[in-house]
Design an enzyme around this catalytic site. Structure first.
Site, PDB file in Angstrom:
ATOM      1  N   PHE A   1       0.801  -1.339   0.065  1.00 39.90           N
ATOM      2  CA  PHE A   1      -0.197   0.020   0.145  1.00 39.90           C
ATOM      3  C   PHE A   1       0.892   1.274  -0.071  1.00 39.90           C
ATOM      4  CE2 PHE A   1      -4.463   0.916   1.006  1.00 39.90           C
ATOM      5  CZ  PHE A   1      -5.097   0.008   0.060  1.00 39.90           C
TER       6      PHE A   1
ATOM      7  N   GLU B   1      -6.477   1.604  -3.508  1.00 35.82           N
ATOM      8  CA  GLU B   1      -5.098   1.671  -3.751  1.00 35.82           C
ATOM      9  C   GLU B   1      -4.524   0.266  -4.016  1.00 35.82           C
ATOM     10  OE1 GLU B   1      -3.152   4.836  -1.522  1.00 35.82           O
ATOM     11  OE2 GLU B   1      -2.076   3.390  -0.639  1.00 35.82           O
TER      12      GLU B   1
ATOM     13  N   ARG C   1      -0.576   9.161  -0.786  1.00 30.04           N
ATOM     14  CA  ARG C   1      -1.672   9.786  -1.728  1.00 30.04           C
ATOM     15  C   ARG C   1      -1.576  11.266  -2.042  1.00 30.04           C
ATOM     16  NH1 ARG C   1      -6.334   6.436   1.445  1.00 30.04           N
ATOM     17  NH2 ARG C   1      -5.773   4.427   0.320  1.00 30.04           N
TER      18      ARG C   1
ATOM     19  N   GLN D   1      -7.979  14.480   2.331  1.00 27.77           N
ATOM     20  CA  GLN D   1      -7.240  13.525   1.669  1.00 27.77           C
ATOM     21  C   GLN D   1      -7.993  13.417   0.056  1.00 27.77           C
ATOM     22  OE1 GLN D   1      -6.613   9.314   2.308  1.00 27.77           O
ATOM     23  NE2 GLN D   1      -4.506  10.103   2.545  1.00 27.77           N
TER      24      GLN D   1
ATOM     25  N   HIS E   1     -11.916  11.995  -0.196  1.00 28.30           N
ATOM     26  CA  HIS E   1     -11.582  10.570   0.252  1.00 28.30           C
ATOM     27  C   HIS E   1     -11.399  10.435   1.958  1.00 28.30           C
ATOM     28  CE1 HIS E   1     -11.271   6.241   0.277  1.00 28.30           C
ATOM     29  NE2 HIS E   1     -10.174   6.264   1.019  1.00 28.30           N
TER      30      HIS E   1
ATOM     31  N   HIS F   1      -7.877  11.046  -2.809  1.00 32.84           N
ATOM     32  CA  HIS F   1      -7.416   9.776  -3.281  1.00 32.84           C
ATOM     33  C   HIS F   1      -7.024   9.815  -4.760  1.00 32.84           C
ATOM     34  CE1 HIS F   1      -7.231   5.477  -3.919  1.00 32.84           C
ATOM     35  NE2 HIS F   1      -7.185   5.149  -2.704  1.00 32.84           N
TER      36      HIS F   1
ATOM     37  N   ARG G   1      -2.966  10.861   5.659  1.00 35.65           N
ATOM     38  CA  ARG G   1      -3.126   9.559   6.347  1.00 35.65           C
ATOM     39  C   ARG G   1      -2.537   8.659   5.265  1.00 35.65           C
ATOM     40  NH1 ARG G   1      -7.098   5.189   5.392  1.00 35.65           N
ATOM     41  NH2 ARG G   1      -8.227   6.637   3.955  1.00 35.65           N
TER      42      ARG G   1
ATOM     43  N   LEU H   1     -14.711   5.076  -5.580  1.00 39.16           N
ATOM     44  CA  LEU H   1     -13.461   4.705  -5.333  1.00 39.16           C
ATOM     45  C   LEU H   1     -12.700   3.336  -6.078  1.00 39.16           C
ATOM     46  CD1 LEU H   1     -10.608   5.397  -3.531  1.00 39.16           C
ATOM     47  CD2 LEU H   1     -11.389   3.419  -2.149  1.00 39.16           C
TER      48      LEU H   1
HETATM   49  C1  LIG Z   1     -14.899   4.184  -0.441  1.00 33.08           C
HETATM   50  C2  LIG Z   1     -13.842   4.229   0.765  1.00 33.08           C
HETATM   51  C3  LIG Z   1     -12.862   3.339   0.675  1.00 33.08           C
HETATM   52  C4  LIG Z   1     -12.142   3.006   1.878  1.00 33.08           C
HETATM   53  N1  LIG Z   1     -11.089   2.151   2.102  1.00 33.08           N
HETATM   54  C5  LIG Z   1     -10.358   2.038   3.207  1.00 33.08           C
HETATM   55  C6  LIG Z   1      -9.535   0.993   3.334  1.00 33.08           C
HETATM   56  O1  LIG Z   1      -9.330   0.067   2.538  1.00 33.08           O
HETATM   57  N2  LIG Z   1      -8.761   1.053   4.389  1.00 33.08           N
HETATM   58  C7  LIG Z   1      -8.774   1.793   5.385  1.00 33.08           C
HETATM   59  O2  LIG Z   1      -8.046   1.740   6.107  1.00 33.08           O
HETATM   60  N3  LIG Z   1      -9.872   2.926   5.230  1.00 33.08           N
HETATM   61  C8  LIG Z   1     -10.272   3.090   4.141  1.00 33.08           C
HETATM   62  N4  LIG Z   1     -11.319   4.140   4.108  1.00 33.08           N
HETATM   63  C9  LIG Z   1     -11.348   5.009   5.340  1.00 33.08           C
HETATM   64  C10 LIG Z   1     -12.322   4.197   6.305  1.00 33.08           C
HETATM   65  O3  LIG Z   1     -13.182   3.406   5.716  1.00 33.08           O
HETATM   66  C11 LIG Z   1     -13.064   5.173   6.998  1.00 33.08           C
HETATM   67  O4  LIG Z   1     -12.360   5.951   7.541  1.00 33.08           O
HETATM   68  C12 LIG Z   1     -13.633   4.344   8.253  1.00 33.08           C
HETATM   69  O5  LIG Z   1     -14.401   3.270   7.906  1.00 33.08           O
HETATM   70  C13 LIG Z   1     -14.805   5.306   9.065  1.00 33.08           C
HETATM   71  O6  LIG Z   1     -15.346   4.386   9.991  1.00 33.08           O
HETATM   72  P1  LIG Z   1     -16.114   5.343  11.174  1.00 33.08           P
HETATM   73  O7  LIG Z   1     -16.607   4.108  12.223  1.00 33.08           O
HETATM   74  O8  LIG Z   1     -15.343   6.188  11.882  1.00 33.08           O
HETATM   75  O9  LIG Z   1     -17.399   5.662  10.575  1.00 33.08           O
HETATM   76  P2  LIG Z   1     -18.438   5.389   9.468  1.00 33.08           P
HETATM   77  O10 LIG Z   1     -18.223   4.089   9.037  1.00 33.08           O
HETATM   78  O11 LIG Z   1     -18.544   6.332   8.446  1.00 33.08           O
HETATM   79  O12 LIG Z   1     -19.953   5.443  10.147  1.00 33.08           O
HETATM   80  C14 LIG Z   1     -20.424   6.538  10.456  1.00 33.08           C
HETATM   81  C15 LIG Z   1     -21.743   6.276  11.436  1.00 33.08           C
HETATM   82  O13 LIG Z   1     -22.104   7.352  12.217  1.00 33.08           O
HETATM   83  C16 LIG Z   1     -23.657   7.467  12.083  1.00 33.08           C
HETATM   84  N5  LIG Z   1     -23.793   8.701  12.209  1.00 33.08           N
HETATM   85  C17 LIG Z   1     -23.372  10.122  11.424  1.00 33.08           C
HETATM   86  N6  LIG Z   1     -24.150  11.067  11.903  1.00 33.08           N
HETATM   87  C18 LIG Z   1     -25.252  10.711  12.584  1.00 33.08           C
HETATM   88  C19 LIG Z   1     -26.409  11.352  13.179  1.00 33.08           C
HETATM   89  N7  LIG Z   1     -26.542  12.481  13.011  1.00 33.08           N
HETATM   90  N8  LIG Z   1     -27.016  10.575  13.966  1.00 33.08           N
HETATM   91  C20 LIG Z   1     -26.913   9.133  13.916  1.00 33.08           C
HETATM   92  N9  LIG Z   1     -25.804   8.464  13.731  1.00 33.08           N
HETATM   93  C21 LIG Z   1     -24.995   9.014  12.710  1.00 33.08           C
HETATM   94  C22 LIG Z   1     -23.776   6.672  10.882  1.00 33.08           C
HETATM   95  O14 LIG Z   1     -25.128   6.294  10.572  1.00 33.08           O
HETATM   96  C23 LIG Z   1     -22.757   5.668  10.815  1.00 33.08           C
HETATM   97  O15 LIG Z   1     -23.324   4.566  11.473  1.00 33.08           O
HETATM   98  C24 LIG Z   1     -12.177   4.021   3.014  1.00 33.08           C
HETATM   99  C25 LIG Z   1     -13.216   5.017   2.920  1.00 33.08           C
HETATM  100  C26 LIG Z   1     -14.058   5.071   1.765  1.00 33.08           C
HETATM  101  C27 LIG Z   1     -14.991   6.315   1.561  1.00 33.08           C
END
Ligand SMILES: Cc1cc2nc3c(=O)[nH]c(=O)nc-3n(C[C@H](O)[C@H](O)[C@H](O)COP(=O)(O)OP(=O)(O)OC[C@H]3O[C@@H](n4cnc5c(N)ncnc54)[C@H](O)[C@@H]3O)c2cc1C
Length: 578
Positions: free
Chosen positions: A122, A251, A282, A236, A351, A238, A386, A248
């Site tokens: 990566f 990577e 990135r 960031q 991203h 991507h 990141r 996306l």
């Molecule tokens: C397409 C994509 C691919 C990625 N691939 C990778 C990867 O391969 N490896 C890596 O390390 N990272 C990757 N990332 C980054 C990583 O996936 C995210 O940073 C991470 O999953 C975020 O997780 P989280 O638990 O912080 O929030 P999220 O999974 O974004 O969840 C947010 C939660 O908050 C809740 N929420 C938000 N606002 C409210 C509200 N007002 N009331 C109630 N609930 C609310 C939502 O319902 C949801 O459940 C990727 C990101 C994207 C977008």
């Protein structure tokens, strides 16, 4: 459902961080079970985490020479030395345990022929470290955690509940307000401890890899409660978002050997990062791509946007179908391109948000009883940039840590009150919140279409705060954002109580405007180029004046910026070369 609900711990967000926090809190019992509520505005498995594709970074084996110090250093160098070094050390120390823990809970990691967990290359890493499950790592991690969480009868899921504010008294967390979307009821939730896991805010840009639900609601709740956001100017981009949707291409595609080409069919990364090529971090790759485009070596996509191409054809049919099946499907469905046969058009895309709610190394916010984890938080793991695969790692590690610390805090509160924690909510705060959302938004009289405001805002962010920035463009972006914010846009056309997504969308737009303002102000204030923040007018990194975090508070008259020191342990800043 009563209009006041009691919990020992409330978690907002059911992505990787929220689920991991819930399991962790549920397992700290000390003989007494804690009553945990997980609130999510979408169904658990629709959280953005399910779309993580490429992998989760960890040092698992040392037989190739890999070691934890190297992971720490790669992360710090990747962060352009703005990451807190003790935090990076903690990430690296704790993540191998999480990988094996997921394995024991049933995670279908991709494996080597000898049965050990496999890892792929990566960007920005010295060794293959991205632990993966084909190209759907987030989906499988989420399945594994959700499945595991269902074992605990003290975790209660509130799916499709939209949280609107943090209740607090004298800087002590007291609970939340939320709307139960299926009936539109406004509910108060009391709890001595809370964890914000609301994810990234990448929908403040139009061209974005994020789910539509990735809006800054949690960040804005914290701002309104008087807490700081940190390092929000670092966004960031991507390198490989497909056109026109922004979806996306992981990577991992470059990790498996894919490369980038310009309209001369040149592998242009040879010029910009002779050693790491496409697997430079990135920020470096995205800047190189924009330079190629500006030099006239891009392709013109039918949408009018200029782009480059990602070539995977040499990997062959078999490898692509085995390791990159998800992105092949995405290419076919959303770009009309089969990556087995031809290069695919891509362009840098919003991203990830390096910034977020200001926390300490344990994920604690500036409010007693409140923690934040995952992408919504900024514990400063990633500094100014990141590395890929380090975010899911951060979610798992700080999901566990915050869950545990919050549980201990809630238990101590229970013990000191002989099991009967009594929270007296501040009625004025609740009335103010009802006024904000019902009088000002739901029954608002604005004439301007809020969806047009959202579109203009996100297009402005794309145009004015993209990969390269300067004072002029950022100031124009700020001016436009403020005009939009001041325009009379607050109203909701749909009057129904049940599943009123028009209402929740407008609340999201309100949060987006305030957060975008902070991103732009932070970017204007940081007169240097560091990590993902590249200023044309200040092209050099300036460690004398800017080797520090930005803090932003929201006061009556708007955002107020401040600085906060970076923690160093062993690594002095040097120039980044790849
Ligand atoms: C397409 C994509 C691919 C990625 N691939 C990778 C990867 O391969 N490896 C890596 O390390 N990272 C990757 N990332 C980054 C990583 O996936 C995210 O940073 C991470 O999953 C975020 O997780 P989280 O638990 O912080 O929030 P999220 O999974 O974004 O969840 C947010 C939660 O908050 C809740 N929420 C938000 N606002 C409210 C509200 N007002 N009331 C109630 N609930 C609310 C939502 O319902 C949801 O459940 C990727 C990101 C994207 C977008």
């Amino acid at each position: 459902m009563p209009d006041v609900i009691d919990h020992d711990i409330v978690i907002i967000g059911s992505g990787l961080a929220g689920l991991r926090a819930a399991i962790s809190a549920a397992s700290v019992t000390n003989g007494k079970k804690l009553n945990i509520g997980v609130f999510s505005k979408v169904q658990v498995m629709r959280s953005h985490s399910v779309s993580a594709e490429g992998g989760t970074a960890a040092v698992l084996f040392d037989d190739d020479g890999d070691n934890k110090e190297s992971h720490v250093y790669d992360t710090i160098k990747g962060s352009d030395f703005l990451g807190d070094q003790d935090v990076a050390e903690r990430l690296v120390d704790n993540i191998p345990f999480e990988i094996y823990q997921l394995d024991r809970w049933g995670m279908p990691w991709s494996r080597r022929d000898d049965g050990r967990i496999d890892q792929r290359k990566f960007g920005g890493y010295s060794y293959p470290r991205a632990t993966y499950a084909q190209d759907k790592v987030g989906f499988y991690e989420m399945q594994t955690l959700y499945d595991t969480s269902l074992k605990y009868d003290n975790i209660h899921f509130y799916n499709e509940w939209f949280c609107t504010s943090i209740l607090h008294d004298d800087n002590n967390f007291q609970g939340l307000t939320a709307i139960e979307m299926k009936n539109g009821n406004f509910v108060k939730i009391k709890a001595p401890a809370g964890i914000i896991c609301t994810g990234g805010a990448g929908r403040i840009f139009s061209f974005s890899t994020y789910a539509y639900s990735s809006t800054p609601d949690g960040l804005d709740m914290c701002l309104r409660a008087g807490l700081a956001l940190k390092d929000m100017e670092f966004v960031q981009f991507h390198p490989t978002g497909i056109l026109p949707s922004g979806i996306l291409i992981t990577e991992g595609a470059r990790g498996e050997g894919g490369y980038l080409i310009n309209n001369q069919n040149e592998r242009f990364m040879l010029k910009y990062a002779p050693e790491k090529l496409e697997l430079a971090p990135r920020d470096v790759v995205s800047r190189s791509m924009i330079q190629e485009i500006q030099a006239g070596r891009g392709f013109e996509h039918e949408s009018g946007l200029e782009c480059l191409k990602l070539d995977l054809t040499h990997l062959g049919d078999e490898k692509i179908k085995e390791k990159l099946a998800g992105i092949r499907e995405i290419g076919i469905k959303f770009s009309g391109v089969d990556i087995v046969d031809e290069p695919i058009e891509i362009r840098p895309v919003c991203h990830y948000m390096m910034g977020g709610i200001h926390t300490d190394i344990d994920g604690k916010t500036e409010m007693n009883g409140l923690w934040a984890a995952g992408e919504a938080a900024c514990n400063s793991t990633h500094g100014a940039n990141r590395l890929g695969a380090n975010s899911t790692s951060e979610c798992l590690v700080w999901g566990r840590i915050t869950g545990e610390v919050a549980a201990k805090y809630a238990l101590s509160k229970k013990e000191s009150s002989s099991g009967n924690i009594s929270i007296t909510l501040n009625n004025q705060q609740i009335l103010d919140e009802e006024k904000r959302i019902f009088d000002n938004i739901f029954r608002g009289r604005g004439q301007v279409n809020p969806y047009e405001v959202r579109k203009e805002l996100t297009d402005t962010m794309d145009a004015k705060a993209y990969v390269y920035r300067d004072e002029k463009s950022l100031m124009e972006g700020l001016k436009k954002t403020r005009e939009l914010k001041e325009s009379a846009w607050k109203h909701v056309d749909d009057n129904s109580k049940e599943y009123n997504t028009n209402f929740t969308n407008v609340m999201e737009i309100d949060a987006m405007l305030r957060t975008a303002e902070i991103v732009l102000m932070g970017a204007i204030n940081r007169k240097e180029s560091r990590g993902a923040h590249a200023r044309i007018d200040f092209p050099k990194r300036d460690d004398v004046n800017f080797l520090k975090h930005t803090l932003a508070y929201y006061k009556q008259d708007g955002p107020v910026l401040d600085w906060y020191p970076v923690t160093f342990t062993r690594y002095a800043p040097v120039e980044r070369k790849y």
